[in-house]
Design a protein around this motif. Structure first.
Motif, PDB file in Angstrom:
ATOM      1  N   MET A   1       0.857  -1.197   0.000  1.00  0.00           N
ATOM      2  CA  MET A   1       0.000   0.000   0.000  1.00  0.00           C
ATOM      3  C   MET A   1       0.889   1.241   0.000  1.00  0.00           C
ATOM      4  O   MET A   1       1.759   1.391   0.863  1.00  0.00           O
ATOM      5  CB  MET A   1      -0.918  -0.003   1.237  1.00  0.00           C
ATOM      6  N   ASP A   2       0.656   2.133  -0.959  1.00  0.00           N
ATOM      7  CA  ASP A   2       1.453   3.350  -1.099  1.00  0.00           C
ATOM      8  C   ASP A   2       0.881   4.426  -0.178  1.00  0.00           C
ATOM      9  O   ASP A   2      -0.225   4.920  -0.387  1.00  0.00           O
ATOM     10  CB  ASP A   2       1.429   3.819  -2.549  1.00  0.00           C
ATOM     11  N   VAL A   3       1.642   4.761   0.867  1.00  0.00           N
ATOM     12  CA  VAL A   3       1.182   5.725   1.863  1.00  0.00           C
ATOM     13  C   VAL A   3       2.024   6.995   1.759  1.00  0.00           C
ATOM     14  O   VAL A   3       3.245   6.952   1.897  1.00  0.00           O
ATOM     15  CB  VAL A   3       1.296   5.148   3.288  1.00  0.00           C
ATOM     16  N   SER A   4       1.363   8.111   1.521  1.00  0.00           N
ATOM     17  CA  SER A   4       2.062   9.386   1.399  1.00  0.00           C
ATOM     18  C   SER A   4       2.432   9.920   2.776  1.00  0.00           C
ATOM     19  O   SER A   4       1.869   9.521   3.805  1.00  0.00           O
ATOM     20  CB  SER A   4       1.187  10.396   0.668  1.00  0.00           C
ATOM     21  N   MET A   5       3.348  10.874   2.773  1.00  0.00           N
ATOM     22  CA  MET A   5       3.747  11.518   4.026  1.00  0.00           C
ATOM     23  C   MET A   5       2.571  12.255   4.653  1.00  0.00           C
ATOM     24  O   MET A   5       2.413  12.282   5.877  1.00  0.00           O
ATOM     25  CB  MET A   5       4.904  12.489   3.764  1.00  0.00           C
ATOM     26  N   ASN A   6       1.723  12.828   3.820  1.00  0.00           N
ATOM     27  CA  ASN A   6       0.541  13.530   4.341  1.00  0.00           C
ATOM     28  C   ASN A   6      -0.390  12.591   5.090  1.00  0.00           C
ATOM     29  O   ASN A   6      -0.945  12.950   6.136  1.00  0.00           O
ATOM     30  CB  ASN A   6      -0.226  14.205   3.197  1.00  0.00           C
ATOM     31  N   LEU A   7      -0.555  11.360   4.562  1.00  0.00           N
ATOM     32  CA  LEU A   7      -1.413  10.385   5.235  1.00  0.00           C
ATOM     33  C   LEU A   7      -0.798   9.934   6.553  1.00  0.00           C
ATOM     34  O   LEU A   7      -1.502   9.756   7.559  1.00  0.00           O
ATOM     35  CB  LEU A   7      -1.658   9.179   4.320  1.00  0.00           C
ATOM     36  N   TRP A   8       0.520   9.757   6.553  1.00  0.00           N
ATOM     37  CA  TRP A   8       1.207   9.406   7.803  1.00  0.00           C
ATOM     38  C   TRP A   8       0.969  10.495   8.858  1.00  0.00           C
ATOM     39  O   TRP A   8       0.623  10.189  10.007  1.00  0.00           O
ATOM     40  CB  TRP A   8       2.704   9.249   7.564  1.00  0.00           C
ATOM     41  N   VAL A   9       1.161  11.727   8.464  1.00  0.00           N
ATOM     42  CA  VAL A   9       0.989  12.840   9.393  1.00  0.00           C
ATOM     43  C   VAL A   9      -0.458  12.914   9.889  1.00  0.00           C
ATOM     44  O   VAL A   9      -0.714  13.079  11.093  1.00  0.00           O
ATOM     45  CB  VAL A   9       1.389  14.173   8.727  1.00  0.00           C
ATOM     46  N   ALA A  10      -1.413  12.773   8.967  1.00  0.00           N
ATOM     47  CA  ALA A  10      -2.830  12.825   9.338  1.00  0.00           C
ATOM     48  C   ALA A  10      -3.186  11.691  10.301  1.00  0.00           C
ATOM     49  O   ALA A  10      -3.934  11.882  11.266  1.00  0.00           O
ATOM     50  CB  ALA A  10      -3.707  12.747   8.084  1.00  0.00           C
ATOM     51  N   THR A  11      -2.638  10.499  10.052  1.00  0.00           N
ATOM     52  CA  THR A  11      -2.914   9.345  10.918  1.00  0.00           C
ATOM     53  C   THR A  11      -2.355   9.563  12.308  1.00  0.00           C
ATOM     54  O   THR A  11      -3.038   9.312  13.315  1.00  0.00           O
ATOM     55  CB  THR A  11      -2.301   8.068  10.308  1.00  0.00           C
ATOM     56  N   LEU A  13      -1.633  12.421  13.753  1.00  0.00           N
ATOM     57  CA  LEU A  13      -2.401  13.481  14.400  1.00  0.00           C
ATOM     58  C   LEU A  13      -3.754  12.959  14.886  1.00  0.00           C
ATOM     59  O   LEU A  13      -4.218  13.318  15.979  1.00  0.00           O
ATOM     60  CB  LEU A  13      -2.603  14.653  13.439  1.00  0.00           C
ATOM     61  N   GLY A  14      -4.396  12.112  14.067  1.00  0.00           N
ATOM     62  CA  GLY A  14      -5.679  11.534  14.462  1.00  0.00           C
ATOM     63  C   GLY A  14      -5.554  10.655  15.688  1.00  0.00           C
ATOM     64  O   GLY A  14      -6.368  10.732  16.621  1.00  0.00           O
ATOM     65  N   LEU A  15      -4.510   9.798  15.721  1.00  0.00           N
ATOM     66  CA  LEU A  15      -4.283   8.932  16.875  1.00  0.00           C
ATOM     67  C   LEU A  15      -3.944   9.765  18.106  1.00  0.00           C
ATOM     68  O   LEU A  15      -4.381   9.445  19.220  1.00  0.00           O
ATOM     69  CB  LEU A  15      -3.154   7.944  16.574  1.00  0.00           C
ATOM     70  N   THR A  16      -3.183  10.840  17.914  1.00  0.00           N
ATOM     71  CA  THR A  16      -2.845  11.728  19.031  1.00  0.00           C
ATOM     72  C   THR A  16      -4.095  12.371  19.610  1.00  0.00           C
ATOM     73  O   THR A  16      -4.239  12.503  20.832  1.00  0.00           O
ATOM     74  CB  THR A  16      -1.859  12.816  18.573  1.00  0.00           C
ATOM     75  N   ALA A  17      -5.013  12.761  18.716  1.00  0.00           N
ATOM     76  CA  ALA A  17      -6.278  13.356  19.171  1.00  0.00           C
ATOM     77  C   ALA A  17      -7.094  12.349  19.977  1.00  0.00           C
ATOM     78  O   ALA A  17      -7.686  12.691  21.009  1.00  0.00           O
ATOM     79  CB  ALA A  17      -7.081  13.853  17.972  1.00  0.00           C
TER      80      ALA A  17
END
Length: 329
Positions: A1-11, A13-17
C-alpha cells in the motif's frame, strides 16, 4: 500500500487526538465501572473496524484484510499482557482509583516504544529479506515455549522488576507511599520518584518484552509499516478499558496460552514459507483470508474450551468444599 507523508501525518495526528480524548476522560482518578469500561471498549473496537473498512474503501481489500488480521492478532496478544499487568498492580499495591491513570500512561509509553521497534523492523526487512527466517524461527520457538509454560504446574505469582527499572529506582530513589497523581516529589531536599511513576514505567517497559514476539508476528501478516503501526496502535489504545472489563475473566481463560502458541506457530510457519518464496524456492504461501480465518477460529475455540474448563473446575471445587463441610459437620 502506497502511503504518502501527508497520510502518515494525518494518521499520527488523528491517533494523538484520540489519545488526548482518552486522557481527558480519564484525567480524574476514579474507580472504573464495568459499564464505563464496556462502553469505551466497544468504542475503540468500533473505531478500529471503521479504520479497517476505510482502508478497504480508499485503499485495497488486501490492505484491509492485513489490518484486521494484524489487529486481531495484536489484540489477542495484548490480552495475554493483561495477566502481567495484574501482577504489576498487585506488586506495587496500586490503589484502585489510580489504576486507570497507570494504564493510560503505561500504554502510551508502550506505544512509543513499539513505534521504534516497528521502524527498526521495517528497515531491517527492507534491507535483508533473510530476516524472515529469523522471525519465523523465533515465533515457532516462542510458540513452543508458551506450550511448555502452559503445561507447567508452576505459576508466576509475583512480578519481578527488570534491570532497567531497578537501575532507575536506585538512581532517583522512590517515595514510600503514593501521593495522588504526582510522579515526583521532594523528600529531604531530594527529588524522588513516586510509586505511581515506577509502576507506569513497569507497565511501559514490560510491554517491550511482549513486543519481541508481537512485532515479528504482525510482520508475518503484512510487511506494510503503516498497517503494522496502526494495527498495534488500535490494539493498545483500548487496552486500558479492556483491563477493567475482563479483569475478572482473565483467570478463566485457562487455554489462552495454547491458543496464542498455535497462532504464533502458524505465523512462524507462514514467515518461513514467505522467506523460502523470496529466495526463489517454489512453495505455497498462506493468504491473508486463510490467516484471518485461522486466527479467529483458534481464538473462538480457545475461549469456548477455556470457559468450559473453568466451569468444570469451579464445580469440582464447590463439590470438594461441600464434601469437606459435610464431614466437618
Amino acid at each position: 500500500m502506497d502511503v504518502s507523508m501527508n497520510l502518515w501525518v494525518a494518521t499520527i495526528l488523528g491517533l494523538t487526538a484520540l489519545i488526548a480524548v482518552d486522557f481527558f476522560i480519564g484525567r480524574k482518578p476514579h474507580d472504573v465501572s464495568i459499564k464505563e469500561a464496556g462502553i469505551w471498549t466497544v468504542v475503540w473496537i468500533a473505531l478500529a473496524v471503521l479504520f479497517g473498512l476505510g482502508l478497504m474503501v480508499f485503499g485495497t481489500g488486501q490492505a484491509s484484510g492485513e489490518f484486521f488480521a494484524g489487529f486481531i492478532t495484536e489484540k489477542s496478544l495484548s490480552v495475554d499482557n493483561l495477566f502481567v499487568f495484574v501482577l504489576i498492580m498487585a506488586k506495587f499495591s496500586v490503589p484502585s482509583h489510580l489504576q486507570q491513570r497507570v494504564l493510560l500512561i503505561g500504554v502510551l509509553i508502550a506505544l512509543v516504544l513499539r513505534a521504534v521497534f516497528i521502524a527498526a523492523g521495517a528497515a531491517i526487512i527492507a534491507s535483508f529479506s533473510w530476516v524472515f527466517f529469523i522471525f519465523g524461527a523465533f515465533l515457532i520457538y516462542t510458540a513452543w515455549k508458551l506450550i511448555q509454560e502452559a503445561r507447567s504446574d508452576e505459576e508466576e505469582e509475583e512480578f519481578e522488576e527488570n534491570r532497567l527499572l531497578k537501575s532507575i529506582e536506585q538512581r532517583f530513589g522512590v517515595a514510600d507511599k503514593y501521593h495522588g497523581t504526582k510522579l515526583f516529589i521532594r523528600e529531604n531536599g531530594k527529588r524522588v520518584l513516586t510509586p505511581l511513576m515506577v509502576v507506569m514505567l513497569a507497565i511501559g517497559t514490560t510491554d517491550v518484552l511482549f513486543a519481541l514476539d508481537s512485532i515479528p508476528a504482525i510482520f508475518g501478516l503484512t510487511q506494510d509499516p503503516y498497517i503494522v503501526f496502526t494495527a498495534n496502535a488500535f490494539a493498545l489504545m483500548g487496552l486500558r478499558q479492556l483491563y477493567f472489563l475482563i479483569g475478572g475473566l482473565l483467570r478463566k481463560l485457562v487455554h489462552l496460552s495454547y491458543g496464542l502458541s498455535v497462532i504464533l506457530g502458524f505465523i512462524g510457519v507462514k514467515l518461513v514459507l514467505h522467506a523460502l518464496h523470496e529466495t526463489g524456492v517454489h512453495v505455497p504461501e498462506i493468504s491473508i483470508p486463510v490467516s484471518l480465518a485461522v486466527i479467529c477460529g483458534v481464538l473462538v475455540v480457545t475461549t469456548i474450551t477455556s470457559l468450559i474448563a473453568s466451569k468444570k473446575q469451579a464445580e469440582r471445587e464447590a463439590a470438594e468444599k461441600a464434601a469437606k463441610d459435610s464431614i466437618g459437620a
